[in-house]
Design a protein around this motif. Structure first.
Motif, PDB file in Angstrom:
ATOM      1  N   ALA A  49       0.832  -1.209   0.000  1.00 24.83           N
ATOM      2  CA  ALA A  49       0.000   0.000   0.000  1.00 24.83           C
ATOM      3  C   ALA A  49       0.863   1.254   0.000  1.00 24.83           C
ATOM      4  O   ALA A  49       0.566   2.221  -0.705  1.00 24.83           O
ATOM      5  CB  ALA A  49      -0.941  -0.006   1.203  1.00 24.83           C
ATOM      6  N   ASN A  80       2.395   1.543  -3.535  1.00 24.36           N
ATOM      7  CA  ASN A  80       1.381   1.965  -4.508  1.00 24.36           C
ATOM      8  C   ASN A  80       1.009   3.433  -4.327  1.00 24.36           C
ATOM      9  O   ASN A  80       0.856   4.170  -5.304  1.00 24.36           O
ATOM     10  CB  ASN A  80       0.143   1.088  -4.413  1.00 24.36           C
ATOM     11  CG  ASN A  80       0.393  -0.322  -4.913  1.00 24.36           C
ATOM     12  OD1 ASN A  80       1.414  -0.609  -5.537  1.00 24.36           O
ATOM     13  ND2 ASN A  80      -0.514  -1.218  -4.610  1.00 24.36           N
ATOM     14  N   THR A  81       0.867   3.864  -3.083  1.00 17.82           N
ATOM     15  CA  THR A  81       0.576   5.275  -2.808  1.00 17.82           C
ATOM     16  C   THR A  81       1.717   6.151  -3.302  1.00 17.82           C
ATOM     17  O   THR A  81       1.480   7.208  -3.900  1.00 17.82           O
ATOM     18  CB  THR A  81       0.342   5.493  -1.296  1.00 17.82           C
ATOM     19  OG1 THR A  81      -0.745   4.660  -0.880  1.00 17.82           O
ATOM     20  CG2 THR A  81       0.034   6.942  -0.989  1.00 17.82           C
ATOM     21  N   LEU A 128       1.379   9.094  -6.131  1.00 17.02           N
ATOM     22  CA  LEU A 128       1.789  10.468  -5.817  1.00 17.02           C
ATOM     23  C   LEU A 128       2.944  10.928  -6.709  1.00 17.02           C
ATOM     24  O   LEU A 128       2.995  12.091  -7.115  1.00 17.02           O
ATOM     25  CB  LEU A 128       2.153  10.590  -4.337  1.00 17.02           C
ATOM     26  CG  LEU A 128       0.982  10.405  -3.373  1.00 17.02           C
ATOM     27  CD1 LEU A 128       1.466  10.448  -1.925  1.00 17.02           C
ATOM     28  CD2 LEU A 128      -0.109  11.431  -3.622  1.00 17.02           C
ATOM     29  N   LEU A 156      -2.310   2.219 -11.483  1.00 20.69           N
ATOM     30  CA  LEU A 156      -1.706   3.180 -10.549  1.00 20.69           C
ATOM     31  C   LEU A 156      -1.300   4.446 -11.302  1.00 20.69           C
ATOM     32  O   LEU A 156      -1.440   5.557 -10.792  1.00 20.69           O
ATOM     33  CB  LEU A 156      -0.500   2.562  -9.839  1.00 20.69           C
ATOM     34  CG  LEU A 156      -0.798   1.390  -8.908  1.00 20.69           C
ATOM     35  CD1 LEU A 156       0.497   0.775  -8.389  1.00 20.69           C
ATOM     36  CD2 LEU A 156      -1.691   1.830  -7.764  1.00 20.69           C
TER      37      LEU A 156
END
Length: 182
Positions: A5, A8-9, A13, A59
């Motif tokens: 997570a 992926n974040t 970003l 993503l």
């Protein structure tokens, strides 16, 4: 939050940040080539669209959506719904990449990419993007569809070619430098 997570974040970003930076850089470098509010003769961020989707898939799409949403407000755009504009900007490269992968029989790792195939990816991405953006904006504003579509197509096509080929040259240079040093 687990490692996946967080990773992926970070990807989402990073793509959003790169979009905002490249968009603002493009606006500064090519301000004189601006044809209308939503069409410019060279649009370098279109290359980031393709690269983000090819490398990161959904993503990349999410990062492009967030980046487009931010630049919509940073640049004072008022035409159209920002959520629809961001969705069109983010989903179009995904559709173009999916179409290219199907038509060119490209595998999941994109191992068969060549200069000609990159050209085709750029062409398809520019077609998808210019058509859907300008179709939506034409429905909202009812003017300039043909002219703005052509300019947006041209700007997206050449902007993505510039970025893709710069990336290709950079990778070749890095490979050459690495093999020379070992």
């Amino acid at each position: 939050m687990n490692n996946t997570a967080v990773k992926n974040t970070g990807i989402v970003l990073l793509v959003a940040l790169l979009w905002v930076v490249l968009f603002e850089l493009n606006m500064a470098m090519f301000r004189k080539l601006l044809f209308s509010t939503y069409a410019t003769w060279i649009f370098l961020p279109s290359g980031l669209r393709l690269i983000s989707v090819i490398i990161f898939g959904w993503l990349g799409v999410l990062g492009l959506f967030i980046g487009t949403f931010i630049t919509y407000y940073l640049n004072g755009f008022t035409l159209g719904n920002p959520l629809i504009i961001a969705t069109i900007s983010a989903v179009n490269p995904y559709m173009a990449v999916a179409a290219c992968r199907y038509l060119l029989k490209i595998d999941d790792l994109f191992t068969q990419l060549s200069a000609g195939k990159l050209l085709f990816f750029s062409l398809m991405s520019a077609l998808f993007n210019s058509f859907f953006h300008q179709f939506y904006l034409h429905l909202r504003n009812n003017e300039g569809f043909a002219n703005d579509s052509f300019v947006m197509f041209y700007g997206d096509f050449f902007g993505s070619l510039i970025i893709l080929y710069l990336m290709s040259l950079t990778i070749k240079y890095l490979k050459y430098s690495y093999t020379r040093s070992t």
